[in-house]
Structure formats: C-alpha cells, structure tokens
Design an enzyme around this catalytic site. Structure first.
Site, PDB file in Angstrom:
ATOM      1  N   HIS A 135     -32.463 -17.726 -77.954  1.00  0.00           N
ATOM      2  CA  HIS A 135     -33.384 -16.867 -78.690  1.00  0.00           C
ATOM      3  C   HIS A 135     -32.770 -15.516 -79.048  1.00  0.00           C
ATOM      4  O   HIS A 135     -33.146 -14.901 -80.050  1.00  0.00           O
ATOM      5  CB  HIS A 135     -34.656 -16.641 -77.868  1.00  0.00           C
ATOM      6  N   PHE A 371     -34.755 -22.524 -71.147  1.00  0.00           N
ATOM      7  CA  PHE A 371     -33.516 -21.757 -71.215  1.00  0.00           C
ATOM      8  C   PHE A 371     -33.426 -20.849 -72.447  1.00  0.00           C
ATOM      9  O   PHE A 371     -32.343 -20.631 -72.986  1.00  0.00           O
ATOM     10  CB  PHE A 371     -32.302 -22.698 -71.174  1.00  0.00           C
ATOM     11  N   CYS A 372     -34.555 -20.324 -72.897  1.00  0.00           N
ATOM     12  CA  CYS A 372     -34.591 -19.467 -74.091  1.00  0.00           C
ATOM     13  C   CYS A 372     -33.936 -20.160 -75.284  1.00  0.00           C
ATOM     14  O   CYS A 372     -33.241 -19.529 -76.091  1.00  0.00           O
ATOM     15  CB  CYS A 372     -33.917 -18.126 -73.825  1.00  0.00           C
ATOM     16  N   ALA A 373     -34.171 -21.464 -75.383  1.00  0.00           N
ATOM     17  CA  ALA A 373     -33.627 -22.254 -76.492  1.00  0.00           C
ATOM     18  C   ALA A 373     -34.663 -23.305 -76.889  1.00  0.00           C
ATOM     19  O   ALA A 373     -34.372 -24.499 -76.938  1.00  0.00           O
ATOM     20  CB  ALA A 373     -32.311 -22.904 -76.089  1.00  0.00           C
TER      21      ALA A 373
END
Length: 423
Positions: A135, A371-373
């Site tokens: 992100h 995982f901020c994805a």
C-alpha cells in the site's frame, strides 16, 4: 563526574575502529514465553515486517550519543562532529546503493512510506503501478494507473509496456521484491522499459535491499526508497534516493527551519538539495544507524549470504508444501529469483489462529493477515489473508524445522479451524 573531551577527528574515528564484519543481532538468545508458562528460544520469521538491530548498528549509535548535538547550524564541537557524522551517513548510503554520482540526492525520511509520500509530491504526471504493490507504493499516487499481473514475469512486462505505450506516464513505480511472496522483479529490464517510453522508474526496495545488492546507477534506477528498520537498523529512518531535478523543483515536504534558505515577512527562498525536504531537526541517530547497517552488509560476502538464504528458503518451502491442504503463494508461474519470504494458506484454517498457535506453542513469530497488499491477496484468491514466514540473518535450520513442525500441528488443531459466518 566524567569529563568528555571532544576532538572531531578522534570522535569520528570511533566508528572506523569497530569490526564491520560481524552479523550478530541484538536478539540473539532471546527467549519468549509459551502458553504452558515455559520459555524457549525465539524463532523469528517476521523479518519482512521489521528486523532486529545488528550489534554493530547499536554500537554506532552508542558511540555517537556522547557528542550528539544539533546539525548544520551549531558552532560548538559536538554540533560539528554530529553534522559530519550525519553527512557521512548520507554518503555511505549513497555508495551502498550505487548512487554516489553527481545529480542524485539522498533524502532522509521516517521510513519507506514517508519516502514514497515525499516523492508523490514531486512527480509531474501519471504513475503506473502493478497490483502487487504494498500500500505504501499504491496509495500515495494521486494519478495512479494500475496494471494487473499476468501469469509470468515476461507477460507482466508486456502488459506494462502496453500500458506505457498507450498513454504517457511520468513514472513507473514497482517493488523490487514482493513483500508477500518474495519474488524478485527484473529491475534492469523494467528500467529499460520505462525509459524506452519516456518514463522514469522508482524501485520500492524495502524488501529487496536486506537480501540483495542494488546498484542504482548500473541498473538504470531513477528513484529508490528503503527503510532502516528492515535493514537491521530499526531507529526510525528511511531514505529516498534519486535524481535531483524533480526533488529540487517540488515544494518542500516539510515547511520549516532547515528547508528554508532565507525568510522575510512576505516570502521565503527554499534550499535545493536534500535540505529542501528535511525540515526540522532530523533523526541523526537513525541516519547513523542506517549507514552502519550499510557498512556491515557492504563488508560481507553478499553472495554467500544469498546462497545460505536460498538453502533455508528452499528447505522451508519444501517442508511446508509437503503438508496436506497447504498452498504456498506465488504471483508468477515461471521460475525466478526469490528472497526469503514464503506466504501460505491452509484449507479450512484461519491464518490468525495458525500464527497464534505457532507463537503460543512453539515460540515462532510469523505474520498473519493481508500484509498491506490487499489487491495482491485478492488476486491470489486469499481475501481472508494468509500466513507469512520471512527469513533473515538470524534464521537457522533448527528454526525452519520448528516452524514446519508447528504448522503440521496447526493444520489438525481444532483451534485453528476457520470460522464460518454462522459461527
């Protein structure tokens, strides 16, 4: 009472006397509690989130503390020493990433996210990204164009080329290595592709830098961002390294002292160079720590580190894939370089519950979630998240085997069963 006599030349030589070949980490020997009140040696598989400090890094910070003072504008001896340390750190980091040539700036930031937000204010046009991005390399770009990944790396490059040829873009912003799967992108090819279509390229090296040597100029990289806390220097500093012109033309990232060259009641003249975007008192100790980590890694045999890591990663992947119902995550079907990150899902198991069991029963630390994805996890069919195990300098074969044994137990433990909506 201790009297400290500061001689700038002597003070600056302290760093140079420390052995830069050691890779010892400060968490070596750390013991963690288990659910049954016992303790055990910690098996850290969360390096991709944040790595422990190298002892050499802590030594560098400790040696700088007695003479710590304000930078750039202080006339006293401590200020001169601290300013020199700060600027030497900038030079060390530039050399480490192959950006010591004229025309490049090294700007200190808080972390990779901060560095990307800084650059987002400097880009004079559209930004093309892949859907695999963290992100931090997805959200800051106001004029973002997202390219879905294809089945192979080569097909993905073809999709990027099609996007860049269809409409002009100022920047291609891609990760160097996926924070979910560890798969490494072909940086040199991507740089040539971007330049062929009149775009510059940014590499998010947060995950790649701890595992691989990066030569910015040799690879054709225009901008690079990285974080100290992933590079064994968790003291709150990141870097943006790149071409000077966009950075010098953009408004200061933080308006204030240090960024301003001259101020009147009616206006201001801003500095050019890194100072333009480093308003306020900088994190000097973080910069020193980051540079110390670069010195340690530069003095080691990176090829040997890569080979050792690959052995551990292969052992981990083979062990996990031998477990019924477990699927390791991959973006592409073709083979390619992979750093020490393995994410996986287990049919019928809740990722958070698996991670909790590994910690409570085996003393193993992993990461669970998206995982901020989020776009990538959705593309991989893992909208409910996954478990990620990431390898670092302190990882051993015993750690690998303990993790695999823990996952084998988790997949049959009813506490790890995925809850249905009715539950």
């Amino acid at each position: 009472m201790t009297t400290l006599l500061i001689d700038p030349d002597v003070a600056l030589a302290v760093d140079e006397r420390v052995d830069t070949t050691t890779l010892r980490l400060v968490d070596d020997g750390l013991r963690v509690p288990l659910a049954d009140s016992r303790t055990c040696a910690y098996a850290n598989f969360d390096y991709a989130a944040s790595a422990p400090a190298l002892e050499r890094v802590v030594d560098a910070v400790r040696s700088a503390l007695p003479s710590y003072a304000s930078v750039h504008r202080g006339a006293g001896a401590p200020s001169r020493v601290t300013t020199d340390r700060y600027e030497r750190a900038r030079d060390t980091i530039a050399r480490f990433f192959g950006a010591a040539e004229p025309g490049y700036h090294v700007c200190f930031t808080r972390n990779t996210t901060d560095a990307l937000n800084l650059l987002s204010r400097c880009v004079p046009g559209d930004v093309v990204v892949l859907e695999i991005e963290h992100h931090a390399n997805f959200l800051p770009w106001a004029r973002r164009r997202v390219v879905p990944v294809a089945a192979t790396r080569s097909d993905t490059l073809a999709a990027l080329e099609q996007e860049l040829s269809a409409r002009p873009a100022a920047l291609l912003a891609v990760t160097g290595a996926s924070n979910v799967t560890g798969e490494v992108l072909p940086i040199g090819e991507l740089a040539r592709l971007a330049h062929r279509h009149g775009a510059r390229i940014l590499i998010d090296a947060a995950q790649l830098a701890p595992h691989r040597r990066i030569d910015l100029c040799a690879s054709g990289i225009d901008y690079l961002v990285a974080s100290g806390h992933k590079l064994y220097a968790p003291f709150g500093t990141g870097v943006l390294i790149g071409r000077a012109d966009w950075l010098d033309a953009a408004p200061p990232y933080l308006a204030g002292g240090g960024a301003s060259a001259a101020v009147t009641r009616s206006g201001v003249d801003w500095h050019t160079g890194p100072a333009r975007h480093e308003g306020g008192t900088p994190n000097v100790l973080g910069a020193i720590a980051f540079a110390a980590a670069c010195e340690v890694l530069a003095a080691t045999d990176r090829g040997a580190l890569v080979r050792d890591e690959q052995t551990l990663t292969d052992r981990l992947r083979r062990g996990l894939e031998s477990i019924d119902g477990l699927r390791t995550l991959r973006i592409w079907h073709d083979d390619g370089d992979v750093v020490g990150i393995v994410s996986f899902v287990v049919a019928g198991c809740d990722p958070a519950a698996v991670a909790e069991l590994l910690s409570n029963e085996f003393g193993v630390g992993v990461r669970a979630g998206k995982f901020c994805a989020h776009p990538l996890l959705a593309a991989l069919g893992c909208s409910d998240g996954a478990v990620r195990a990431s390898i670092g300098l302190g990882t051993t074969i015993d750690d690998i085997d303990r993790l695999i044994a823990g996952v084998r137990c988790a997949v049959t433990d009813p506490r790890c069963a995925r809850r249905t909506r009715s539950q």
